[in-house]
Design a protein around this motif. Structure first.
Motif, PDB file in Angstrom:
ATOM      1  N   TRP A  29     -64.775  -7.216 -15.556  1.00  0.00           N
ATOM      2  CA  TRP A  29     -64.561  -7.863 -16.851  1.00  0.00           C
ATOM      3  C   TRP A  29     -65.788  -8.609 -17.320  1.00  0.00           C
ATOM      4  CZ3 TRP A  29     -59.342 -10.802 -17.594  1.00  0.00           C
ATOM      5  CH2 TRP A  29     -58.301  -9.878 -17.663  1.00  0.00           C
ATOM      6  N   LEU A  30     -66.311  -9.420 -16.400  1.00  0.00           N
ATOM      7  CA  LEU A  30     -67.333 -10.396 -16.783  1.00  0.00           C
ATOM      8  C   LEU A  30     -68.732  -9.961 -16.371  1.00  0.00           C
ATOM      9  CD1 LEU A  30     -65.351 -13.645 -15.902  1.00  0.00           C
ATOM     10  CD2 LEU A  30     -65.588 -12.538 -18.120  1.00  0.00           C
ATOM     11  N   GLU A  31     -68.960  -8.653 -16.316  1.00  0.00           N
ATOM     12  CA  GLU A  31     -70.319  -8.176 -16.090  1.00  0.00           C
ATOM     13  C   GLU A  31     -71.231  -8.707 -17.195  1.00  0.00           C
ATOM     14  OE1 GLU A  31     -70.827  -4.025 -15.635  1.00  0.00           O
ATOM     15  OE2 GLU A  31     -69.630  -3.865 -13.800  1.00  0.00           O
ATOM     16  N   HIS A  32     -72.468  -8.989 -16.834  1.00  0.00           N
ATOM     17  CA  HIS A  32     -73.489  -9.519 -17.762  1.00  0.00           C
ATOM     18  C   HIS A  32     -73.252 -10.993 -18.099  1.00  0.00           C
ATOM     19  CE1 HIS A  32     -74.244  -5.268 -18.196  1.00  0.00           C
ATOM     20  NE2 HIS A  32     -73.121  -5.069 -18.875  1.00  0.00           N
ATOM     21  N   LEU A  33     -72.249 -11.641 -17.457  1.00  0.00           N
ATOM     22  CA  LEU A  33     -71.974 -13.049 -17.778  1.00  0.00           C
ATOM     23  C   LEU A  33     -73.200 -13.927 -17.539  1.00  0.00           C
ATOM     24  CD1 LEU A  33     -69.860 -15.237 -18.553  1.00  0.00           C
ATOM     25  CD2 LEU A  33     -69.363 -15.472 -16.117  1.00  0.00           C
ATOM     26  N   GLY A  34     -73.905 -13.677 -16.444  1.00  0.00           N
ATOM     27  CA  GLY A  34     -75.041 -14.522 -16.097  1.00  0.00           C
ATOM     28  C   GLY A  34     -76.192 -14.443 -17.084  1.00  0.00           C
ATOM     29  N   LYS A  35     -76.168 -13.436 -17.970  1.00  0.00           N
ATOM     30  CA  LYS A  35     -77.244 -13.286 -18.963  1.00  0.00           C
ATOM     31  C   LYS A  35     -76.979 -14.077 -20.245  1.00  0.00           C
ATOM     32  CE  LYS A  35     -78.404  -8.658 -17.268  1.00  0.00           C
ATOM     33  NZ  LYS A  35     -78.517  -7.230 -17.599  1.00  0.00           N
ATOM     34  N   LEU A  36     -75.815 -14.701 -20.328  1.00  0.00           N
ATOM     35  CA  LEU A  36     -75.461 -15.459 -21.543  1.00  0.00           C
ATOM     36  C   LEU A  36     -76.023 -16.872 -21.434  1.00  0.00           C
ATOM     37  CD1 LEU A  36     -71.747 -14.275 -21.978  1.00  0.00           C
ATOM     38  CD2 LEU A  36     -73.814 -13.332 -23.027  1.00  0.00           C
ATOM     39  N   VAL A  37     -77.320 -16.985 -21.545  1.00  0.00           N
ATOM     40  CA  VAL A  37     -77.987 -18.260 -21.279  1.00  0.00           C
ATOM     41  C   VAL A  37     -77.697 -19.311 -22.345  1.00  0.00           C
ATOM     42  CG1 VAL A  37     -79.824 -17.209 -19.938  1.00  0.00           C
ATOM     43  CG2 VAL A  37     -80.077 -17.412 -22.425  1.00  0.00           C
ATOM     44  N   HIS A  38     -77.108 -18.908 -23.486  1.00  0.00           N
ATOM     45  CA  HIS A  38     -76.761 -19.871 -24.538  1.00  0.00           C
ATOM     46  C   HIS A  38     -75.291 -20.302 -24.475  1.00  0.00           C
ATOM     47  CE1 HIS A  38     -80.600 -19.300 -26.637  1.00  0.00           C
ATOM     48  NE2 HIS A  38     -80.473 -18.012 -26.369  1.00  0.00           N
ATOM     49  N   LEU A  39     -74.544 -19.792 -23.499  1.00  0.00           N
ATOM     50  CA  LEU A  39     -73.105 -20.051 -23.446  1.00  0.00           C
ATOM     51  C   LEU A  39     -72.821 -21.526 -23.190  1.00  0.00           C
ATOM     52  CD1 LEU A  39     -70.576 -18.194 -23.683  1.00  0.00           C
ATOM     53  CD2 LEU A  39     -70.365 -18.379 -21.196  1.00  0.00           C
ATOM     54  N   ARG A  40     -71.962 -22.098 -24.048  1.00  0.00           N
ATOM     55  CA  ARG A  40     -71.530 -23.497 -23.905  1.00  0.00           C
ATOM     56  C   ARG A  40     -70.078 -23.612 -23.449  1.00  0.00           C
ATOM     57  NH1 ARG A  40     -76.603 -23.042 -26.425  1.00  0.00           N
ATOM     58  NH2 ARG A  40     -77.398 -25.091 -27.061  1.00  0.00           N
ATOM     59  N   TYR A  41     -69.266 -22.619 -23.772  1.00  0.00           N
ATOM     60  CA  TYR A  41     -67.829 -22.701 -23.479  1.00  0.00           C
ATOM     61  C   TYR A  41     -67.396 -21.414 -22.792  1.00  0.00           C
ATOM     62  CZ  TYR A  41     -62.765 -23.237 -24.216  1.00  0.00           C
ATOM     63  OH  TYR A  41     -61.402 -23.342 -24.037  1.00  0.00           O
ATOM     64  N   LEU A  42     -66.830 -21.538 -21.597  1.00  0.00           N
ATOM     65  CA  LEU A  42     -66.238 -20.408 -20.885  1.00  0.00           C
ATOM     66  C   LEU A  42     -64.791 -20.771 -20.569  1.00  0.00           C
ATOM     67  CD1 LEU A  42     -66.286 -17.693 -19.439  1.00  0.00           C
ATOM     68  CD2 LEU A  42     -67.229 -18.845 -17.414  1.00  0.00           C
ATOM     69  N   GLY A  43     -63.852 -20.043 -21.174  1.00  0.00           N
ATOM     70  CA  GLY A  43     -62.435 -20.333 -20.995  1.00  0.00           C
ATOM     71  C   GLY A  43     -61.664 -19.110 -20.534  1.00  0.00           C
ATOM     72  N   LEU A  44     -60.872 -19.278 -19.477  1.00  0.00           N
ATOM     73  CA  LEU A  44     -60.025 -18.206 -18.952  1.00  0.00           C
ATOM     74  C   LEU A  44     -58.592 -18.707 -18.799  1.00  0.00           C
ATOM     75  CD1 LEU A  44     -62.495 -16.919 -16.171  1.00  0.00           C
ATOM     76  CD2 LEU A  44     -62.077 -15.881 -18.400  1.00  0.00           C
ATOM     77  N   ARG A  45     -58.133 -19.470 -19.770  1.00  0.00           N
ATOM     78  CA  ARG A  45     -56.812 -20.102 -19.696  1.00  0.00           C
ATOM     79  C   ARG A  45     -55.712 -19.035 -19.630  1.00  0.00           C
ATOM     80  NH1 ARG A  45     -56.288 -25.292 -21.346  1.00  0.00           N
ATOM     81  NH2 ARG A  45     -54.273 -24.917 -22.296  1.00  0.00           N
ATOM     82  N   GLY A  46     -54.897 -19.115 -18.566  1.00  0.00           N
ATOM     83  CA  GLY A  46     -53.759 -18.217 -18.443  1.00  0.00           C
ATOM     84  C   GLY A  46     -54.123 -16.761 -18.266  1.00  0.00           C
ATOM     85  N   THR A  47     -55.356 -16.488 -17.910  1.00  0.00           N
ATOM     86  CA  THR A  47     -55.824 -15.107 -17.784  1.00  0.00           C
ATOM     87  C   THR A  47     -55.861 -14.679 -16.320  1.00  0.00           C
ATOM     88  OG1 THR A  47     -57.084 -15.059 -19.847  1.00  0.00           O
ATOM     89  CG2 THR A  47     -57.892 -13.666 -18.079  1.00  0.00           C
ATOM     90  N   CYS A  48     -55.549 -13.422 -16.075  1.00  0.00           N
ATOM     91  CA  CYS A  48     -55.499 -12.872 -14.724  1.00  0.00           C
ATOM     92  C   CYS A  48     -56.876 -12.352 -14.326  1.00  0.00           C
ATOM     93  CB  CYS A  48     -54.462 -11.750 -14.674  1.00  0.00           C
ATOM     94  SG  CYS A  48     -54.118 -11.156 -13.012  1.00  0.00           S
TER      95      CYS A  48
END
Length: 618
Positions: A335-354
């Motif tokens: 799901w979250l491939e390439h997540l580490g490349k989001l160097v501008h990310l301020r908010y990461l939310g996985l509320r209620g997600t499997c």
């Protein structure tokens, strides 16, 4: 039918077997027929009155009265009354021409007149002329293409400051009838950069001001808990239609749902997937340029592949809420491939997600401010997901939200000294690691919200000593939840160190679950906790001083009062407080919940005072 009834303001008056019912603002014929089928039409002398803006609903009954618009003279009276307090108080420099043009557009609709006047109060003459000459502002009014209510909402939107407009438009990412959790919404606003800085106020607190201003301006509907606190909001369907239209025109947000959603221009700035199947996003979309994407929100989606396209590099908000894959083993790892490349990310939310796991690459998100994992679900029932140790390197974090399904690594808080909100379970920490965690809490001087569950205190009081020392340093704290468990009994006797506790004077919410006090502790004092609204407390006995301390808390609205399992045989007598008419005693209390306690409130013989008694239930 019940759902339809609950959406209408219904005022029911029953007198001697007859009734007089006023049903305000019936929207459609189906709702009216559903309500009518539940009413007793044989009751002699009863009356039902409904109001509606729908001609079909009005004509469905034999007798109806069409309310005409206000005359020109009455419209003018109402307009000047709202502006100046009356026509005779109109100043000499009043812009008569602009006033008349604006008033004419209101069409004699009282609410439109009042809204228009409210918009113009305090505005300069130039602003009055700008309003009356703006083609976009009156679009569709000349030939009544725009409904009065929609136009009134447009007036309210027009009157919003620019920062509030942006925050309101962002709400179009949510589906109809969605309960939008207040805190997660505000953290998204912060991540997007919508909140203007104000000296002496944190960005979140400033965001709270925006949130409540939108409620006060009737643009969103606050939802209260049973305790009387607004914890989330809803957006009325008509407001949602308005802001979706505006957001689409400005290319602010693109909606993608099971009905197709909204069309977008080639470049997409924000996208919201709602209740749909989300297929693999690893291949480029020829119809959309995602390179400028700032916000990706998926709500209630069935995710079947990679969420992030490699070209997405400027993302500031990634929120996957209540999302599930059909096969966690097949899709969960990618799901979250390439997540580490989001160097501008301020908010990461996985509320209620499997999810299957949280990638270690989270540690590369150096600008991350909010990590929201509340309600996260993992591949098996009762299993937990490990919070990567690299999270401890994210020094910009201001909010971590998780629960018992997230395992905390050792040394998490050592460098996270900017935290303002921390909700976490420490059930998997061993004694030494737990002690270090409680000690490091004391370094979080900006913390406003602290919720720690599964603190296994054991028989060693040293953990309580460390905890209380840390709490003494948290003088910005407004919300404190502590769940302290004993691995054998489930309850933790309060250490005598609690008598020395110094809690923040800003504290509004205090929940001490499973911590058992012999009596009302000394820190429960109206002078020490003047802002306390919510309290959950468990004590062995109550004396008059303790009862007066509780009753004297000036802002207390909710009290849950439990009985501790102490030897209370010497405290069987009731504690009694005599309350005079001028006394302030539980002045604002809205909800009282008692566990193994009995209370009695009785008027004294002099009829000018009352006695309040409380005792243990045997």
């Amino acid at each position: 039918m019940l759902q339809g009834l609950l959406t209408l303001p219904i005022h029911l008056y029953c007198l001697f077997g007859r009734y007089f019912i006023v049903i305000d603002d019936v929207w459609d014929i189906n709702s009216w027929q559903a309500i009518g089928s539940a009413l007793d039409k044989k009751s002699s002398g009863s009356r039902i009155i409904k109001t509606t803006r729908n001609q079909e609903v009005a004509c469905s009954d034999e007798v109806y009265y069409k309310l005409d618009p206000l005359s020109h003279d009455n419209s003018k009276k109402l307009f000047y009354m709202r502006l100046y307090g009356g026509e005779d108080k109109c100043p000499a420099h009043h812009p008569e021409e602009a006033s008349q043009k604006n008033l004419d557009k209101c069409g004699g609709v009282p609410l439109a007149i009042i809204t228009m006047a409210s918009l113009l109060v305090g505005k300069s003459r130039e602003d009055w002329f700008e309003v009356c000459s703006s083609p976009g502002f009156y679009r569709g009014r000349e030939n009544k293409q725009v409904d009065d209510t929609v136009w009134i909402l447009s007036l309210r939107y027009y009157d919003l400051p620019s920062h509030l407009k942006t925050c309101l438009l962002y709400l179009s990412v949510y589906p109809e009838d969605y309960e939008i959790e207040k805190n997660s919404l505000i953290w998204k606003w912060v991540a997007e950069g919508f909140i203007e800085k104000k000296t002496g106020t944190s960005l979140f607190q400033r965001g709270e001001e925006y949130f409540h201003e939108l409620i006060n301006r009737n643009m969103i509907q606050g939802v209260e808990s049973v305790e009387g606190f607004i914890y989330c909001c809803r957006v009325h369907d008509m407001v949602l239609d308005l802001i979706r239209g505006l957001a689409g025109e400005e290319n602010f947000i693109t909606i993608s749902n099971e009905n197709g959603g909204t069309s977008s221009r080639h470049k997409v700035r924000r996208i919201a997937h709602q209740n749909r199947i989300l297929l693999d996003q690893s291949h480029p979309d020829s119809h959309r340029d995602m390179t400028q994407l700032r916000s990706l929100v998926a709500l209630g989606c069935d995710i079947r592949g990679v969420v992030l396209h490699p070209s997405i590099k400027l993302l500031r908000v990634l929120a996957l809420e209540r999302c599930t894959p059909p096969n966690i083993q097949e899709y969960g790892r990618h799901w979250l491939e390439h997540l580490g490349k989001l160097v501008h990310l301020r908010y990461l939310g996985l509320r209620g997600t499997c999810v299957q796991e949280l990638p270690e690459a989270i540690g590369a998100l150096k600008l991350l401010q909010t990590l929201d994992l509340e309600g996260i679900r993992v591949r098996g029932h009762g299993m937990q997901v490990q919070l990567p140790s690299s999270v401890s390197l994210l020094t910009q974090l201001v909010c971590i939200r998780s629960d018992e399904y997230t395992m905390v690594p050792d040394g998490l808080l050592q460098k996270l000294t900017s935290l303002e909100e921390l909700r976490i379970s420490v059930c998997m920490l061993l004694f030494d690691s737990l002690k270090q965690f409680l000690k490091e809490l004391g370094n979080l001087s900006q913390l406003r919200v602290l919720s720690v569950s599964d603190i296994f205190m054991r028989d060693d009081e040293s953990l309580q000593v460390v905890l209380l020392k840390s709490l003494g340093n948290l003088q910005e704290l407004q919300h404190l939840d502590l769940e302290c468990d004993d691995p054998v009994t489930g309850n933790t006797p309060a250490s005598t160190e609690w008598d020395k506790a110094v809690l923040s004077e800003h504290l509004r919410h205090l929940l001490l679950e499973n911590t058992q006090f012999p009596c009302v502790p000394s820190f429960i004092d109206p002078t020490l906790l003047p802002n306390l609204c919510y309290l959950e407390l468990c004590v062995g006995h109550v004396d008059e001083a303790g009862l007066r301390a509780l009753g004297g808390l000036p802002e207390l609205r909710f009290l849950l009062f439990g009985a501790a399992d102490y030897n209370w045989s010497s405290h069987k007598h009731a504690a009694v407080v005599n309350i005079a008419a001028h006394d302030v005693f539980f002045h604002k209390l809205r909800s009282l919940k008692l566990c193994r306690w009995m209370v009695l409130l009785a008027t004294n013989d002099d009829s000018t005072s009352a006695s309040f008694s409380i005792w243990r239930e045997e």
